[in-house]
Design a protein around this motif. Structure first.
Motif, PDB file in Angstrom:
ATOM      1  N   UNK A   1     -24.077 -30.335  19.803  1.00  0.00           N
ATOM      2  CA  UNK A   1     -24.860 -30.342  21.562  1.00  0.00           C
ATOM      3  C   UNK A   1     -24.500 -28.734  21.443  1.00  0.00           C
ATOM      4  N   UNK A   2     -25.109 -28.650  22.322  1.00  0.00           N
ATOM      5  CA  UNK A   2     -25.406 -26.448  22.256  1.00  0.00           C
ATOM      6  C   UNK A   2     -25.342 -26.356  23.505  1.00  0.00           C
ATOM      7  N   UNK A   3     -24.901 -24.903  24.189  1.00  0.00           N
ATOM      8  CA  UNK A   3     -24.407 -24.887  25.210  1.00  0.00           C
ATOM      9  C   UNK A   3     -25.963 -23.217  25.875  1.00  0.00           C
ATOM     10  N   UNK A   4     -26.271 -22.967  26.824  1.00  0.00           N
ATOM     11  CA  UNK A   4     -26.900 -22.447  27.483  1.00  0.00           C
ATOM     12  C   UNK A   4     -25.759 -21.586  28.386  1.00  0.00           C
ATOM     13  N   UNK A   5     -25.035 -20.657  28.348  1.00  0.00           N
ATOM     14  CA  UNK A   5     -24.468 -20.006  29.215  1.00  0.00           C
ATOM     15  C   UNK A   5     -23.428 -20.966  30.340  1.00  0.00           C
ATOM     16  N   UNK A   6     -22.355 -20.547  30.388  1.00  0.00           N
ATOM     17  CA  UNK A   6     -21.232 -20.789  30.944  1.00  0.00           C
ATOM     18  C   UNK A   6     -21.525 -21.972  32.374  1.00  0.00           C
ATOM     19  N   UNK A   7     -22.901 -21.460  32.896  1.00  0.00           N
ATOM     20  CA  UNK A   7     -23.286 -22.448  34.211  1.00  0.00           C
ATOM     21  C   UNK A   7     -23.656 -23.226  34.867  1.00  0.00           C
ATOM     22  N   UNK A   8     -24.141 -24.205  32.397  1.00  0.00           N
ATOM     23  CA  UNK A   8     -24.567 -25.269  32.399  1.00  0.00           C
ATOM     24  C   UNK A   8     -24.224 -26.775  32.008  1.00  0.00           C
ATOM     25  N   UNK A   9     -24.288 -27.617  31.141  1.00  0.00           N
ATOM     26  CA  UNK A   9     -23.471 -28.463  30.664  1.00  0.00           C
ATOM     27  C   UNK A   9     -23.773 -28.356  29.527  1.00  0.00           C
ATOM     28  N   UNK A  10     -23.122 -29.044  28.104  1.00  0.00           N
ATOM     29  CA  UNK A  10     -23.716 -28.919  26.198  1.00  0.00           C
ATOM     30  C   UNK A  10     -24.828 -29.781  26.628  1.00  0.00           C
ATOM     31  N   UNK A  11     -25.736 -29.411  25.979  1.00  0.00           N
ATOM     32  CA  UNK A  11     -26.769 -30.697  25.474  1.00  0.00           C
ATOM     33  C   UNK A  11     -26.644 -31.233  24.750  1.00  0.00           C
ATOM     34  N   UNK A  12     -26.402 -32.242  23.960  1.00  0.00           N
ATOM     35  CA  UNK A  12     -26.802 -33.048  22.692  1.00  0.00           C
ATOM     36  C   UNK A  12     -28.110 -32.454  22.520  1.00  0.00           C
ATOM     37  N   UNK A  13     -28.234 -32.271  20.933  1.00  0.00           N
ATOM     38  CA  UNK A  13     -29.048 -31.784  20.617  1.00  0.00           C
ATOM     39  C   UNK A  13     -29.382 -32.590  18.961  1.00  0.00           C
ATOM     40  N   UNK A  14     -28.219 -33.128  18.404  1.00  0.00           N
ATOM     41  CA  UNK A  14     -28.494 -33.961  17.425  1.00  0.00           C
ATOM     42  C   UNK A  14     -27.466 -34.777  17.665  1.00  0.00           C
ATOM     43  N   UNK A  15     -28.444 -36.470  16.912  1.00  0.00           N
ATOM     44  CA  UNK A  15     -27.508 -37.319  16.591  1.00  0.00           C
ATOM     45  C   UNK A  15     -27.638 -38.661  15.959  1.00  0.00           C
ATOM     46  N   UNK A  16     -26.855 -39.009  15.025  1.00  0.00           N
ATOM     47  CA  UNK A  16     -26.889 -39.677  13.508  1.00  0.00           C
ATOM     48  C   UNK A  16     -25.731 -40.157  12.981  1.00  0.00           C
ATOM     49  N   UNK A  17     -26.026 -40.547  12.454  1.00  0.00           N
ATOM     50  CA  UNK A  17     -24.966 -41.073  11.128  1.00  0.00           C
ATOM     51  C   UNK A  17     -24.301 -40.260  10.046  1.00  0.00           C
ATOM     52  N   UNK A  18     -23.779 -41.235   9.621  1.00  0.00           N
ATOM     53  CA  UNK A  18     -23.650 -40.961   8.003  1.00  0.00           C
ATOM     54  C   UNK A  18     -24.336 -41.358   7.040  1.00  0.00           C
ATOM     55  N   UNK A  19     -25.060 -42.393   6.883  1.00  0.00           N
ATOM     56  CA  UNK A  19     -26.060 -43.165   6.467  1.00  0.00           C
ATOM     57  C   UNK A  19     -26.711 -42.706   6.679  1.00  0.00           C
ATOM     58  N   UNK A  20     -26.793 -41.432   7.169  1.00  0.00           N
ATOM     59  CA  UNK A  20     -29.062 -40.832   7.422  1.00  0.00           C
ATOM     60  C   UNK A  20     -28.935 -40.077   6.456  1.00  0.00           C
ATOM     61  N   UNK A  21     -27.923 -39.445   5.922  1.00  0.00           N
ATOM     62  CA  UNK A  21     -28.080 -38.711   4.958  1.00  0.00           C
ATOM     63  C   UNK A  21     -27.250 -39.182   3.202  1.00  0.00           C
ATOM     64  N   UNK A  22     -27.391 -38.389   2.472  1.00  0.00           N
ATOM     65  CA  UNK A  22     -27.118 -39.230   1.265  1.00  0.00           C
ATOM     66  C   UNK A  22     -25.798 -39.192   1.165  1.00  0.00           C
ATOM     67  N   UNK A  23     -24.419 -39.955   0.337  1.00  0.00           N
ATOM     68  CA  UNK A  23     -23.266 -40.567   0.722  1.00  0.00           C
ATOM     69  C   UNK A  23     -22.908 -39.724   0.217  1.00  0.00           C
ATOM     70  N   UNK A  24     -21.324 -38.926   0.157  1.00  0.00           N
ATOM     71  CA  UNK A  24     -20.734 -38.260  -0.612  1.00  0.00           C
ATOM     72  C   UNK A  24     -20.348 -38.420  -1.742  1.00  0.00           C
ATOM     73  N   UNK A  25     -20.384 -40.082  -2.059  1.00  0.00           N
ATOM     74  CA  UNK A  25     -20.369 -40.511  -3.921  1.00  0.00           C
ATOM     75  C   UNK A  25     -21.507 -39.576  -4.306  1.00  0.00           C
ATOM     76  N   UNK A  26     -22.411 -39.444  -3.800  1.00  0.00           N
ATOM     77  CA  UNK A  26     -23.548 -39.081  -4.679  1.00  0.00           C
ATOM     78  C   UNK A  26     -23.358 -37.399  -4.622  1.00  0.00           C
TER      79      UNK A  26
END
Length: 230
Positions: A143-168
């Motif tokens: 989440x990102x925040x833009x000033x104290x008067x606004x709520x945080x906004x979701x900017x990224x959402x996924x799973x670790x399965x979207x990325x190469x694995x730790x074992x890699x």
């Protein structure tokens, strides 16, 4: 020295010795190639190979609540981090991370941009062996925040399965004889939501184990340096 609290209440201290940022590390490498082409249109040089791995200065692995930047075109990236605490795969911790990157410098060299700001790590961690059987289902959000008067906004959402694995990456470390205490690998990131301003005043990243409901977070505010003289 970095200190991580484990679920049982114990803590592990690690002094970073080798820190590497993975790049173009999505598990779908065809999608990665498409993303590289998009970045090339923005002037970001294409990597020689994918996935990539960029060494950064060890002091840039930090547990901090403030990142100081030189200008207004920097942003974070939601990631996970492996912390090697010994000489075997049983000595590896998993935590959340946010790779703060200089986007102006990125067009001149990705490796340079990764060395311009810290990688912010969580203060809690899990033993990788404890979550290995469901690692792909662990979620990663930012989440990102833009000033104290606004709520945080979701900017990224996924799973670790979207990325190469730790074992890699553990295989890569073993091949390069870097599977040793003090090595840290930061995963590369998941896509950002289109239309959200990434040049924010604050960043917060959460990694949640859906099997247990446990969450590890890191977050920080972004502060600008004074204008230079000369």
């Amino acid at each position: 020295m970095l200190t991580f609290t484990l679920p049982d209440g114990s803590s592990v201290a690690v002094e970073p010795q080798v820190v590497c940022n993975a790049g173009y590390a999505g598990r779908d490498q065809a999608a990665v190639a498409s993303h590289i082409a998009e970045l090339a249109e923005l002037g970001v040089p294409a990597p020689a190979v994918t996935p990539s791995l960029y060494p950064i200065s060890p002091y840039l692995a930090q547990q901090t609540d403030e990142v100081v930047v030189q200008h207004g075109r920097t942003s974070g990236e939601a990631e996970w981090a492996l912390i090697v605490t010994g000489d075997t795969r049983d000595d590896v911790l998993l935590t959340v991370a946010c790779d703060h990157t200089d986007r102006e410098l990125e067009v001149h060299g990705v490796a340079w941009s990764k060395n311009a700001s810290p990688d912010v790590l969580g203060t809690a961690a899990w033993r990788l062996s404890d979550v290995a059987d469901h690692i792909d289902d662990i979620t990663l959000s930012a989440w990102v925040g833009h000033g104290s008067d606004t709520a945080d906004t979701l900017i990224q959402s996924g799973t670790l399965g979207d990325l190469l694995s730790p074992n890699y990456w553990l295989d890569v470390l073993a091949e390069r004889k870097l599977l040793r205490e003090g090595t840290i690998v930061i995963s590369g990131t998941i896509p950002m939501v289109e239309g959200i301003d990434q040049f924010a005043d604050s960043w917060r990243v959460a990694m949640t184990d859906e099997a247990t409901g446990a969450t590890i977070e890191c977050g920080y505010r972004v502060a600008r340096m004074p204008e230079p003289i000369g």
